[in-house]
Design a protein around this motif. Structure first.
Motif, PDB file in Angstrom:
ATOM      1  N   ARG A 171      14.404   6.464  18.434  1.00 51.23           N
ATOM      2  CA  ARG A 171      14.977   7.589  17.690  1.00 51.23           C
ATOM      3  C   ARG A 171      16.483   7.709  17.893  1.00 51.23           C
ATOM      4  N   GLN A 172      16.962   7.216  19.012  1.00 49.48           N
ATOM      5  CA  GLN A 172      18.403   7.263  19.284  1.00 49.48           C
ATOM      6  C   GLN A 172      19.147   6.080  18.660  1.00 49.48           C
ATOM      7  N   GLY A 173      18.418   5.198  18.009  1.00 50.85           N
ATOM      8  CA  GLY A 173      19.060   4.077  17.340  1.00 50.85           C
ATOM      9  C   GLY A 173      19.393   2.915  18.247  1.00 50.85           C
ATOM     10  N   ARG A 174      18.657   2.709  19.328  1.00 51.11           N
ATOM     11  CA  ARG A 174      18.899   1.576  20.219  1.00 51.11           C
ATOM     12  C   ARG A 174      17.596   0.845  20.484  1.00 51.11           C
ATOM     13  N   CYS A 175      17.725  -0.411  20.827  1.00 48.22           N
ATOM     14  CA  CYS A 175      16.562  -1.233  21.147  1.00 48.22           C
ATOM     15  C   CYS A 175      16.344  -1.274  22.649  1.00 48.22           C
ATOM     16  N   GLN A 176      15.103  -1.445  23.041  1.00 49.03           N
ATOM     17  CA  GLN A 176      14.755  -1.457  24.460  1.00 49.03           C
ATOM     18  C   GLN A 176      15.419  -2.632  25.171  1.00 49.03           C
ATOM     19  N   GLY A 177      16.119  -2.316  26.270  1.00 49.17           N
ATOM     20  CA  GLY A 177      16.745  -3.351  27.074  1.00 49.17           C
ATOM     21  C   GLY A 177      18.079  -3.841  26.566  1.00 49.17           C
ATOM     22  N   SER A 178      18.606  -3.191  25.522  1.00 42.29           N
ATOM     23  CA  SER A 178      19.884  -3.659  24.954  1.00 42.29           C
ATOM     24  C   SER A 178      21.053  -2.941  25.630  1.00 42.29           C
ATOM     25  N   PHE A 179      21.364  -3.396  26.844  1.00 40.88           N
ATOM     26  CA  PHE A 179      22.465  -2.793  27.606  1.00 40.88           C
ATOM     27  C   PHE A 179      23.677  -3.708  27.534  1.00 40.88           C
ATOM     28  N   PRO A 180      24.775  -3.215  26.975  1.00 37.05           N
ATOM     29  CA  PRO A 180      25.955  -4.081  26.787  1.00 37.05           C
ATOM     30  C   PRO A 180      26.853  -4.189  28.021  1.00 37.05           C
ATOM     31  N   GLN A 181      26.553  -3.469  29.083  1.00 40.63           N
ATOM     32  CA  GLN A 181      27.469  -3.432  30.222  1.00 40.63           C
ATOM     33  C   GLN A 181      26.873  -4.004  31.506  1.00 40.63           C
ATOM     34  N   THR A 182      25.565  -4.147  31.602  1.00 43.95           N
ATOM     35  CA  THR A 182      24.942  -4.561  32.878  1.00 43.95           C
ATOM     36  C   THR A 182      24.070  -5.792  32.688  1.00 43.95           C
ATOM     37  N   SER A 183      24.073  -6.623  33.721  1.00 45.61           N
ATOM     38  CA  SER A 183      23.163  -7.778  33.721  1.00 45.61           C
ATOM     39  C   SER A 183      21.735  -7.279  33.844  1.00 45.61           C
ATOM     40  N   ASP A 184      20.828  -7.973  33.208  1.00 46.21           N
ATOM     41  CA  ASP A 184      19.462  -7.491  33.189  1.00 46.21           C
ATOM     42  C   ASP A 184      18.484  -8.636  32.991  1.00 46.21           C
ATOM     43  N   THR A 185      17.205  -8.266  32.895  1.00 44.45           N
ATOM     44  CA  THR A 185      16.130  -9.241  32.748  1.00 44.45           C
ATOM     45  C   THR A 185      15.603  -9.224  31.321  1.00 44.45           C
ATOM     46  N   TYR A 221       0.811  -1.209   0.000  1.00 43.10           N
ATOM     47  CA  TYR A 221       0.000   0.000   0.000  1.00 43.10           C
ATOM     48  C   TYR A 221       0.852   1.271   0.000  1.00 43.10           C
ATOM     49  N   SER A 222       2.177   1.135  -0.009  1.00 42.71           N
ATOM     50  CA  SER A 222       3.042   2.305   0.038  1.00 42.71           C
ATOM     51  C   SER A 222       4.234   2.113  -0.891  1.00 42.71           C
ATOM     52  N   ASP A 223       4.575   3.158  -1.635  1.00 46.27           N
ATOM     53  CA  ASP A 223       5.737   3.137  -2.520  1.00 46.27           C
ATOM     54  C   ASP A 223       6.949   3.798  -1.876  1.00 46.27           C
ATOM     55  N   GLU A 224       6.814   4.215  -0.618  1.00 44.70           N
ATOM     56  CA  GLU A 224       7.892   4.912   0.064  1.00 44.70           C
ATOM     57  C   GLU A 224       9.071   3.977   0.301  1.00 44.70           C
ATOM     58  N   VAL A 225      10.231   4.442  -0.038  1.00 47.03           N
ATOM     59  CA  VAL A 225      11.453   3.674   0.186  1.00 47.03           C
ATOM     60  C   VAL A 225      12.138   4.228   1.425  1.00 47.03           C
ATOM     61  N   LYS A 226      12.245   3.409   2.439  1.00 47.68           N
ATOM     62  CA  LYS A 226      12.821   3.841   3.710  1.00 47.68           C
ATOM     63  C   LYS A 226      14.220   3.274   3.859  1.00 47.68           C
ATOM     64  N   LYS A 227      15.131   4.130   4.218  1.00 47.66           N
ATOM     65  CA  LYS A 227      16.510   3.700   4.422  1.00 47.66           C
ATOM     66  C   LYS A 227      16.633   3.131   5.837  1.00 47.66           C
ATOM     67  N   GLU A 228      17.057   1.892   5.898  1.00 53.75           N
ATOM     68  CA  GLU A 228      17.176   1.225   7.186  1.00 53.75           C
ATOM     69  C   GLU A 228      18.502   1.557   7.844  1.00 53.75           C
ATOM     70  N   ARG A 229      18.452   1.656   9.153  1.00 53.53           N
ATOM     71  CA  ARG A 229      19.668   1.879   9.923  1.00 53.53           C
ATOM     72  C   ARG A 229      20.396   0.549  10.125  1.00 53.53           C
ATOM     73  N   GLU A 230      21.661   0.658  10.360  1.00 51.36           N
ATOM     74  CA  GLU A 230      22.493  -0.539  10.492  1.00 51.36           C
ATOM     75  C   GLU A 230      22.134  -1.316  11.754  1.00 51.36           C
ATOM     76  N   SER A 231      22.012  -2.607  11.616  1.00 51.33           N
ATOM     77  CA  SER A 231      21.722  -3.468  12.764  1.00 51.33           C
ATOM     78  C   SER A 231      22.970  -3.650  13.625  1.00 51.33           C
ATOM     79  N   TYR A 232      22.760  -4.073  14.853  1.00 48.45           N
ATOM     80  CA  TYR A 232      23.876  -4.459  15.728  1.00 48.45           C
ATOM     81  C   TYR A 232      23.459  -5.639  16.593  1.00 48.45           C
ATOM     82  N   CYS A 233      24.421  -6.330  17.113  1.00 46.75           N
ATOM     83  CA  CYS A 233      24.166  -7.516  17.934  1.00 46.75           C
ATOM     84  C   CYS A 233      24.874  -7.378  19.280  1.00 46.75           C
ATOM     85  N   ILE A 234      24.322  -8.049  20.271  1.00 47.49           N
ATOM     86  CA  ILE A 234      24.951  -8.168  21.591  1.00 47.49           C
ATOM     87  C   ILE A 234      24.868  -9.637  21.992  1.00 47.49           C
ATOM     88  N   LYS A 235      25.967 -10.179  22.439  1.00 46.08           N
ATOM     89  CA  LYS A 235      25.983 -11.565  22.904  1.00 46.08           C
ATOM     90  C   LYS A 235      25.877 -11.603  24.428  1.00 46.08           C
TER      91      LYS A 235
END
Length: 280
Positions: free
Chosen positions: A230-244, A180-194
């Motif tokens: 908007r800041q380019g991060r995913c919710q809960g993706s903290f690379p330095q602290t243990s979390d749930t 339903y849309s012809d808009e071409v959206k530029k995707e931001r680069e993905s990242y991973c955390i192990k």
């Protein structure tokens, strides 16, 4: 003729008889006064006894409405123990204590207690006490304890965000073309955390692929453009602290992890069931 001595003797006897008569009269008068005093004392005592018995407790009952037979006898005038006596003003002196309804009186509620959830959903309660119990048909007491749901966000929680994850095989559903849309959206680069899993709940064993996850395993979680803020991060993706973390599309699967400490830019996780996931 009586000699002078005889005359003196007669006079002496006459005086003695007069004094004796006066003494007898005084004794009689005092005796009458004593009887009168005893009689008055007995009457007063009887009145006090009757007045003590002129009570609702002495009558032994309380009556609803207006009831002329619900009276306690008294030496002066009767008193009543029916509800109408509160209007007519002739209640027995112990009516309020013995007959009037006593509604339950409770203390104020205490403050809500601590939430028993750990950085998540839980329960908390508050209490109150019975100050005066209900009596003689009064309003009964209410609950002494209340419980409600809560969400723990105390200072012991290092982060308010909880990571939500999906298996990577759901990626294909994210990238369906929008017809339903012809808009071409530029995707931001993905990242991973192990992450290293430090805890996996027992509920994860009920669903696929979550049942594969075990404490001590290493998993890869990818943050795609669609899940970024908007800041380019995913919710809960903290690379330095243990979390749930919480699993999506499963029933109560959750756990905790410890990150390796770095973000891998331009990374994409694989498709290994139970080891590769997406941030939501």
């Amino acid at each position: 003729m009586r000699s002078d001595n005889d005359t003196n003797l007669d006079y002496i006897f006459y005086e003695f008889r007069i004094q004796r008569s006066v003494t007898i009269m005084d004794v009689s008068t005092n005796r009458c006064s004593c009887y009168r005093w005893i009689t008055v004392t007995l009457l007063i005592s009887l009145a006090m006894v009757l007045s003590v018995n002129a009570s609702c407790r002495g009558l032994g009952k309380c009556c609803p409405g207006r009831d002329g037979s619900c009276k306690s006898p008294s030496i002066s005038k009767p008193c009543y123990c029916d509800e109408f006596c509160t209007k007519s003003g002739d209640c027995c002196r112990d009516y309020d204590y013995f007959c009037r309804k006593q509604d339950c009186v409770m203390t104020y509620w205490s403050h809500w207690g601590e939430c028993n959830g750990y950085c998540g959903r839980g329960r908390q309660s508050r209490k109150r006490e019975v100050h005066i119990p209900a009596a003689r048909g009064g309003e009964p007491c209410g609950k002494v304890k209340q419980t409600r749901g809560c969400y723990d966000e105390g200072p012991h929680c290092r982060r308010k965000e909880i990571a939500s994850i999906l298996p990577t095989y759901y990626k294909s559903y994210r990238h369906k073309p929008n017809i339903y849309s012809d808009e071409v959206k530029k995707e931001r680069e993905s990242y991973c955390i192990k992450y290293h899993l430090t805890y996996v709940s027992q509920f994860c064993s009920r669903d696929t692929p979550w049942f594969v996850m075990k404490a001590g395993d290493e998993i890869c979680v990818e943050c795609e453009d669609l899940a970024m803020d908007r800041q380019g991060r995913c919710q809960g993706s903290f690379p330095q602290t243990s979390d749930t973390w919480v699993g999506i599309a499963t029933k109560n699967c959750f756990g905790m992890w410890r990150p390796e400490g770095k973000i891998i830019r331009g990374c994409q996780c694989g498709n290994n069931h139970g080891y590769d996931f997406l941030f939501v």
